[in-house]
Scaffold this active site. Structure first.
Site, PDB file in Angstrom:
ATOM      1  N   ASN A 276       0.564  -1.336   0.132  1.00 58.23           N
ATOM      2  CA  ASN A 276       0.092   0.023   0.097  1.00 58.23           C
ATOM      3  C   ASN A 276       1.005   1.238   0.085  1.00 58.23           C
ATOM      4  OD1 ASN A 276       0.698  -0.810   2.652  1.00 58.23           O
ATOM      5  ND2 ASN A 276      -0.981   0.733   3.399  1.00 58.23           N
ATOM      6  N   VAL A 277       0.456   2.175  -0.818  1.00 53.59           N
ATOM      7  CA  VAL A 277       0.949   3.598  -0.671  1.00 53.59           C
ATOM      8  C   VAL A 277       0.112   4.583  -0.301  1.00 53.59           C
ATOM      9  CG1 VAL A 277       2.271   5.270  -2.265  1.00 53.59           C
ATOM     10  CG2 VAL A 277       2.515   2.602  -2.380  1.00 53.59           C
TER      11      VAL A 277
ATOM     12  N   CYS B 236      -4.124   0.863  -2.754  1.00 54.04           N
ATOM     13  CA  CYS B 236      -3.944  -0.473  -1.860  1.00 54.04           C
ATOM     14  C   CYS B 236      -3.037  -1.336  -2.581  1.00 54.04           C
ATOM     15  CB  CYS B 236      -5.387  -1.211  -2.227  1.00 54.04           C
ATOM     16  SG  CYS B 236      -6.637  -0.128  -1.288  1.00 54.04           S
TER      17      CYS B 236
ATOM     18  N   GLU C 266      -3.072  -4.169  -3.514  1.00 54.41           N
ATOM     19  CA  GLU C 266      -3.534  -5.035  -4.506  1.00 54.41           C
ATOM     20  C   GLU C 266      -3.205  -4.455  -6.005  1.00 54.41           C
ATOM     21  OE1 GLU C 266      -5.662  -6.628  -0.818  1.00 54.41           O
ATOM     22  OE2 GLU C 266      -4.901  -4.498  -1.727  1.00 54.41           O
TER      23      GLU C 266
ATOM     24  N   CYS D  52     -10.715  -4.336  -3.678  1.00 47.84           N
ATOM     25  CA  CYS D  52      -9.755  -5.265  -4.016  1.00 47.84           C
ATOM     26  C   CYS D  52      -9.950  -6.657  -4.572  1.00 47.84           C
ATOM     27  CB  CYS D  52      -8.624  -5.321  -2.933  1.00 47.84           C
ATOM     28  SG  CYS D  52      -8.142  -3.587  -2.653  1.00 47.84           S
TER      29      CYS D  52
END
Length: 146
Positions: free
Chosen positions: A45-46, A56, A58, A92
């Site tokens: 995650n960023v 996310c 994903e 996600c």
């Protein structure tokens, strides 16, 4: 499922989690998946100061999938900052479904599940392909409707 090395997938997810950028939530997440050609892709995650535009893990994984040659996901795991297994959120799950092989297996907090079990009655590319094969003149809006 016996040919999937879940320990290796979890290790890739943990390595990705350590690269997460989560200064606002302090909730790093890492994911990893096995691709149908044997590659492993991962993501983290960023976050962003404008909370709603964070990415996310994903999303990073799907980007890595396409940047490294594409393919379909066959097995997936997600971990938190302590390495504990997490269940992907609904958004996600939809993202994973879009890029999954039929029957993709996810490691979840309640055990191993297929993508269809964690996102029942999903709608994605397979459904669009099936719809394209139907004759619109004979199609009905719902089964059993007259």
């Amino acid at each position: 499922m016996s040919d999937i090395n879940w320990d290796e997938l979890r290790q890739h997810a943990n390595d990705a989690m350590k690269r997460a950028y989560a200064p606002y939530s302090n909730f790093p997440v890492g994911v990893a998946a096995l691709v149908d050609d044997g590659r492993i892709v991962s993501g983290c995650n960023v976050e962003n100061a404008s909370y709603g535009v964070g990415l996310c893990a994903e999303c990073g994984l799907v980007g890595a999938l396409h940047m490294s040659g594409g393919g379909k996901l066959v097995a997936f795991t997600c971990v938190d900052g302590n390495g504990a297994v997490l269940m992907p959120c609904g958004r996600c799950r939809q993202l994973l479904y879009e890029h999954s092989a039929p029957g993709m297996i996810l490691e979840t907090v309640s055990g191993f599940r297929t993508i269809d079990q964690v996102l029942p009655d999903a709608f994605g590319p397979r459904e669009l392909d099936a719809y394209a094969l139907t004759d619109p003149a004979t199609a009905t809006t719902c089964e059993g409707c007259e």
